[in-house]
Motif scaffolding. Structure first.
Motif, PDB file in Angstrom:
ATOM      1  N   CYS A  61       0.836  -1.211   0.000  1.00  0.00           N
ATOM      2  CA  CYS A  61       0.000   0.000   0.000  1.00  0.00           C
ATOM      3  C   CYS A  61       0.867   1.257   0.000  1.00  0.00           C
ATOM      4  O   CYS A  61       0.587   2.215  -0.730  1.00  0.00           O
ATOM      5  N   VAL A  84     -10.898   3.753   1.485  1.00  0.00           N
ATOM      6  CA  VAL A  84     -10.558   2.749   0.486  1.00  0.00           C
ATOM      7  C   VAL A  84     -11.497   1.572   0.677  1.00  0.00           C
ATOM      8  O   VAL A  84     -11.784   1.178   1.808  1.00  0.00           O
ATOM      9  N   LEU A  87      -9.893  -3.452  -0.940  1.00  0.00           N
ATOM     10  CA  LEU A  87      -8.436  -3.580  -0.971  1.00  0.00           C
ATOM     11  C   LEU A  87      -8.072  -5.058  -1.046  1.00  0.00           C
ATOM     12  O   LEU A  87      -8.476  -5.847  -0.188  1.00  0.00           O
ATOM     13  N   MET A 135      -7.595  -1.692  -5.517  1.00  0.00           N
ATOM     14  CA  MET A 135      -8.419  -0.981  -4.543  1.00  0.00           C
ATOM     15  C   MET A 135      -9.263   0.060  -5.259  1.00  0.00           C
ATOM     16  O   MET A 135      -8.935   0.503  -6.357  1.00  0.00           O
ATOM     17  N   SER A 137     -10.916   3.793  -4.267  1.00  0.00           N
ATOM     18  CA  SER A 137     -10.867   4.837  -3.245  1.00  0.00           C
ATOM     19  C   SER A 137     -11.723   6.022  -3.652  1.00  0.00           C
ATOM     20  O   SER A 137     -12.041   6.212  -4.820  1.00  0.00           O
TER      21      SER A 137
END
Length: 144
Positions: A61, A84, A87, A135, A137
């Motif tokens: 990350c 987020v 993930l 992910m 976001s």
């Protein structure tokens, strides 16, 4: 040229960055933040289901964030992220991997007169296009 909320287009994609992952960095990050043997000790890691040293997902990350800042956020009116979702780490990152990021604007919402939110899908891949992080976001951007 600074990228504002109005400059983003739903469906727009981008690819950028190169980040070379080293064994030293994997061990150093894990020693501080995620000291599990498959992140910190190459010999012990060899005996695990991973068959060798791998980066912490949190390290992945952090490397992704570095690529996002260098490739997009440093020249944008981004105001941070609200969070987020989804993930995932479909493949571990290993020493010697070279990472890059691709993004897609999924949705835009006007929040107020001075800002809006973009839902952004990000994928981090190796030099062989192997997905190591995905992910979605919600990134806030200033409006003009």
């Amino acid at each position: 040229m600074t990228t504002y909320f109005e400059d983003l287009t739903v469906g727009e994609t981008d690819e950028f960055g190169t980040y070379d992952v080293t064994e030293e960095e994997i061990v150093e990050f894990a020693g501080q933040y995620d000291p599990q043997p498959f992140h910190t000790d190459p010999e012990e890691a060899a005996e695990t289901i991973y068959g060798g040293l791998i980066a912490s997902g949190w390290h992945t990350c952090a490397m992704t964030m570095r690529l996002l800042v260098d490739g997009h956020f440093d020249d944008s009116a981004a105001m941070g992220a609200r969070g987020v979702e989804e993930l995932r780490f479909p493949r571990p990152v290993r020493p010697g991997d070279s990472l890059s990021v691709r993004t897609e604007i999924l949705e835009k919402t006007v929040d107020s007169a001075d800002r809006g939110t973009a839902r952004v899908r990000s994928e981090t891949v190796t030099e062989n296009d192997e997905l190591v992080l995905s992910m979605t976001s919600e990134v806030m951007y200033a409006r003009r």
